[in-house]
Design a protein around this motif. Sequence first.
Motif, PDB file in Angstrom:
ATOM      1  N   VAL A  34       1.055  -1.028   0.006  1.00 43.67           N
ATOM      2  CA  VAL A  34      -0.513   0.018  -0.240  1.00 43.67           C
ATOM      3  C   VAL A  34       1.008   0.726   0.203  1.00 43.67           C
ATOM      4  O   VAL A  34       1.517   0.986   0.843  1.00 43.67           O
ATOM      5  CB  VAL A  34      -0.877   0.468   0.841  1.00 43.67           C
ATOM      6  CG1 VAL A  34      -1.605   0.721   1.497  1.00 43.67           C
ATOM      7  CG2 VAL A  34      -2.008  -1.362   1.280  1.00 43.67           C
ATOM      8  N   ARG A  35       0.810   2.298  -0.887  1.00 47.23           N
ATOM      9  CA  ARG A  35       0.769   3.636  -1.024  1.00 47.23           C
ATOM     10  C   ARG A  35       0.147   4.505   0.275  1.00 47.23           C
ATOM     11  O   ARG A  35      -1.064   4.508  -0.278  1.00 47.23           O
ATOM     12  CB  ARG A  35       1.544   4.137  -2.288  1.00 47.23           C
ATOM     13  CG  ARG A  35       1.439   5.670  -2.310  1.00 47.23           C
ATOM     14  CD  ARG A  35       3.146   5.531  -2.078  1.00 47.23           C
ATOM     15  NE  ARG A  35       3.142   7.198  -2.330  1.00 47.23           N
ATOM     16  CZ  ARG A  35       3.853   8.008  -1.469  1.00 47.23           C
ATOM     17  NH1 ARG A  35       2.970   7.717  -0.288  1.00 47.23           N
ATOM     18  NH2 ARG A  35       4.045   9.051  -1.483  1.00 47.23           N
ATOM     19  N   GLY A  67      -4.544   4.363   2.440  1.00 52.17           N
ATOM     20  CA  GLY A  67      -3.809   4.066   1.088  1.00 52.17           C
ATOM     21  C   GLY A  67      -3.868   3.381   0.436  1.00 52.17           C
ATOM     22  O   GLY A  67      -5.573   2.599   0.314  1.00 52.17           O
ATOM     23  N   ARG A  68      -3.744   2.989  -0.881  1.00 59.02           N
ATOM     24  CA  ARG A  68      -4.052   2.797  -2.659  1.00 59.02           C
ATOM     25  C   ARG A  68      -3.040   1.478  -2.265  1.00 59.02           C
ATOM     26  O   ARG A  68      -1.416   1.244  -2.615  1.00 59.02           O
ATOM     27  CB  ARG A  68      -3.895   3.577  -3.835  1.00 59.02           C
ATOM     28  CG  ARG A  68      -4.263   5.236  -3.740  1.00 59.02           C
ATOM     29  CD  ARG A  68      -4.937   5.907  -4.329  1.00 59.02           C
ATOM     30  NE  ARG A  68      -5.066   7.197  -5.043  1.00 59.02           N
ATOM     31  CZ  ARG A  68      -5.104   7.818  -3.784  1.00 59.02           C
ATOM     32  NH1 ARG A  68      -3.910   7.856  -2.988  1.00 59.02           N
ATOM     33  NH2 ARG A  68      -5.934   9.005  -3.655  1.00 59.02           N
ATOM     34  N   TYR A  79      -9.015  -8.060  -3.913  1.00 63.83           N
ATOM     35  CA  TYR A  79      -7.797  -6.681  -3.705  1.00 63.83           C
ATOM     36  C   TYR A  79      -7.117  -6.427  -5.544  1.00 63.83           C
ATOM     37  O   TYR A  79      -6.758  -7.721  -5.932  1.00 63.83           O
ATOM     38  CB  TYR A  79      -7.123  -5.963  -2.654  1.00 63.83           C
ATOM     39  CG  TYR A  79      -8.323  -6.317  -1.546  1.00 63.83           C
ATOM     40  CD1 TYR A  79      -8.524  -5.794  -0.754  1.00 63.83           C
ATOM     41  CD2 TYR A  79      -7.694  -8.051  -0.657  1.00 63.83           C
ATOM     42  CE1 TYR A  79      -9.269  -5.645   0.692  1.00 63.83           C
ATOM     43  CE2 TYR A  79      -8.313  -7.576   0.588  1.00 63.83           C
ATOM     44  CZ  TYR A  79      -9.394  -6.067   0.965  1.00 63.83           C
ATOM     45  OH  TYR A  79      -9.355  -6.748   2.237  1.00 63.83           O
ATOM     46  N   GLY A  82      -5.297  -0.337  -7.007  1.00 63.67           N
ATOM     47  CA  GLY A  82      -5.424   0.744  -7.497  1.00 63.67           C
ATOM     48  C   GLY A  82      -6.956   1.343  -6.217  1.00 63.67           C
ATOM     49  O   GLY A  82      -7.091   2.674  -5.881  1.00 63.67           O
ATOM     50  N   ASP A  83      -6.907  -0.077  -5.223  1.00 63.64           N
ATOM     51  CA  ASP A  83      -8.115  -0.563  -4.181  1.00 63.64           C
ATOM     52  C   ASP A  83      -7.922   1.110  -3.401  1.00 63.64           C
ATOM     53  O   ASP A  83      -6.227   0.971  -3.061  1.00 63.64           O
ATOM     54  CB  ASP A  83      -8.379  -1.893  -3.665  1.00 63.64           C
ATOM     55  CG  ASP A  83      -9.256  -2.299  -4.746  1.00 63.64           C
ATOM     56  OD1 ASP A  83     -10.415  -1.594  -5.515  1.00 63.64           O
ATOM     57  OD2 ASP A  83      -9.355  -3.272  -4.182  1.00 63.64           O
ATOM     58  N   HIS A  84      -9.069   1.528  -2.839  1.00 68.67           N
ATOM     59  CA  HIS A  84      -8.722   2.345  -1.446  1.00 68.67           C
ATOM     60  C   HIS A  84      -8.785   1.270  -0.151  1.00 68.67           C
ATOM     61  O   HIS A  84      -9.406   0.971   0.057  1.00 68.67           O
ATOM     62  CB  HIS A  84      -8.964   3.552  -1.163  1.00 68.67           C
ATOM     63  CG  HIS A  84      -9.363   4.470  -2.442  1.00 68.67           C
ATOM     64  ND1 HIS A  84      -9.436   5.945  -2.054  1.00 68.67           N
ATOM     65  CD2 HIS A  84      -7.698   4.648  -3.406  1.00 68.67           C
ATOM     66  CE1 HIS A  84      -8.362   6.708  -3.087  1.00 68.67           C
ATOM     67  NE2 HIS A  84      -8.820   6.164  -3.733  1.00 68.67           N
ATOM     68  N   LYS A 154     -11.071  -2.175   2.730  1.00 67.84           N
ATOM     69  CA  LYS A 154     -11.681  -2.239   1.371  1.00 67.84           C
ATOM     70  C   LYS A 154     -12.670  -0.969   1.329  1.00 67.84           C
ATOM     71  O   LYS A 154     -13.653  -1.494   2.672  1.00 67.84           O
ATOM     72  CB  LYS A 154     -11.978  -2.752   0.122  1.00 67.84           C
ATOM     73  CG  LYS A 154     -12.005  -1.798  -1.363  1.00 67.84           C
ATOM     74  CD  LYS A 154     -12.329  -3.044  -2.761  1.00 67.84           C
ATOM     75  CE  LYS A 154     -12.044  -4.075  -3.175  1.00 67.84           C
ATOM     76  NZ  LYS A 154     -12.429  -4.736  -3.357  1.00 67.84           N
ATOM     77  N   GLN A 157     -14.048   4.745  -2.609  1.00 72.90           N
ATOM     78  CA  GLN A 157     -12.839   6.238  -2.686  1.00 72.90           C
ATOM     79  C   GLN A 157     -13.217   7.510  -3.030  1.00 72.90           C
ATOM     80  O   GLN A 157     -12.580   8.668  -2.748  1.00 72.90           O
ATOM     81  CB  GLN A 157     -12.348   5.378  -4.302  1.00 72.90           C
ATOM     82  CG  GLN A 157     -11.969   3.858  -4.165  1.00 72.90           C
ATOM     83  CD  GLN A 157     -10.818   3.782  -5.925  1.00 72.90           C
ATOM     84  OE1 GLN A 157     -10.799   4.447  -5.975  1.00 72.90           O
ATOM     85  NE2 GLN A 157     -11.062   2.545  -5.869  1.00 72.90           N
ATOM     86  N   LEU A 161      -8.762   9.919   1.895  1.00 70.35           N
ATOM     87  CA  LEU A 161      -7.939   9.369   3.084  1.00 70.35           C
ATOM     88  C   LEU A 161      -7.504   9.440   4.453  1.00 70.35           C
ATOM     89  O   LEU A 161      -7.978   8.991   4.616  1.00 70.35           O
ATOM     90  CB  LEU A 161      -6.980   8.402   1.660  1.00 70.35           C
ATOM     91  CG  LEU A 161      -7.161   7.909   0.867  1.00 70.35           C
ATOM     92  CD1 LEU A 161      -6.181   7.487  -0.055  1.00 70.35           C
ATOM     93  CD2 LEU A 161      -7.942   6.385   1.168  1.00 70.35           C
TER      94      LEU A 161
END
Length: 369
Positions: A34-35, A67-68, A79, A82-84, A154, A157, A161
Amino acid sequence: MEQRAKAVVCREINQPVVVEEIVVEAPRRGEVMVRMAACGVCHSDLSATNGTIPFPPPVVLGHEGAGRIVAVGEGVTDYKVGDHVVSSFVSMCGKCRYCQTGRPQLCDQAGRAMTTLPDGTVRTRDLSGKPLNIFSGCGVMAEYATLHIDNVVKVDQNVPLSRAALIGCGVMTGVGAAINTARVDAGSITVVFGCGGVGLNAIQGCAISGARMIVAVDTSDAKLEMARQFGATHTVNSKNEENVVKAILKLTEGGADYAFECVGLGDIAAQAYGVLRKGGTAVVVGVASQKDVTSIKTASLTFGEKTLTGSYFGSARPREDFPKLIGLYRAQRLKLDELITRTYRIDEAPQAFADMQAGRNARGVIVFE
């Protein structure tokens, strides 16, 4: 792929946190990278730095993050990139007796993965190659984090965040203590001891549940004023009371139906129990020292049919409750924006911890983007 990332690390107990560059390894089977976009600075992180919660250093802090997803490991099907997601500091294996009976906050796997991922290993190391422990299977006070899918949820979006991150601990713990653990009845009388991040959310939970009287108790007038913004109908500064229990019994005309201890001190847990009327329930939410004790009159349990219980992570069912809380926020029934007193860059993490220890924030949030 592995990533270099700045992270907030506890290197020594009772020493300031440090910000350093670490290596975050690629996700393995059942994991995601995750970023991180944001991470709340929670009192539990501070408790790890002072030894109240015994996490052996060096440990990457952070458990209230969002994060994403930027990479998925083998076997991950629920998952995608791109998923939050919001981190959950309690694993949810879905197989143990607690998960199977609807109490995943007590998951056996979570107890085994306090400083590692569920398989007992970590994906974090310093630049010299030495492994770094992670806070409660998360370690999300970093630009990147690799987590097991049992530790992520999840979310919508359309929710910022920086707001969603707060759901991952403080909001869930406080609101959940009222809604899930105590199951506060509409029209009831409630008392909340401690108006920090968790206490404010316990107040919110009581308000959402329809309590007619919500008494906030703290030693700070500033925090008590904030408590009113989150739903408190009455406030008591305990510094100004010779006997705070007697004062609250008088204010409530006989005692509360529910009381919440959100500080982490045995003496205050006893006060929460002491303000109950017959049949009342006191919920201990704060994390106390391992040596701390609570003393009550045993006979009062019998003759008053009172209950003294604990609430861990708001008795959360994260995959059920996180989306519900997001829904309450979108319906303008749950305050998240108002919780964020200040945001910090990751290099300002030592200041964020100092501000939290000084009681300056409802919630400080480190933002990475």
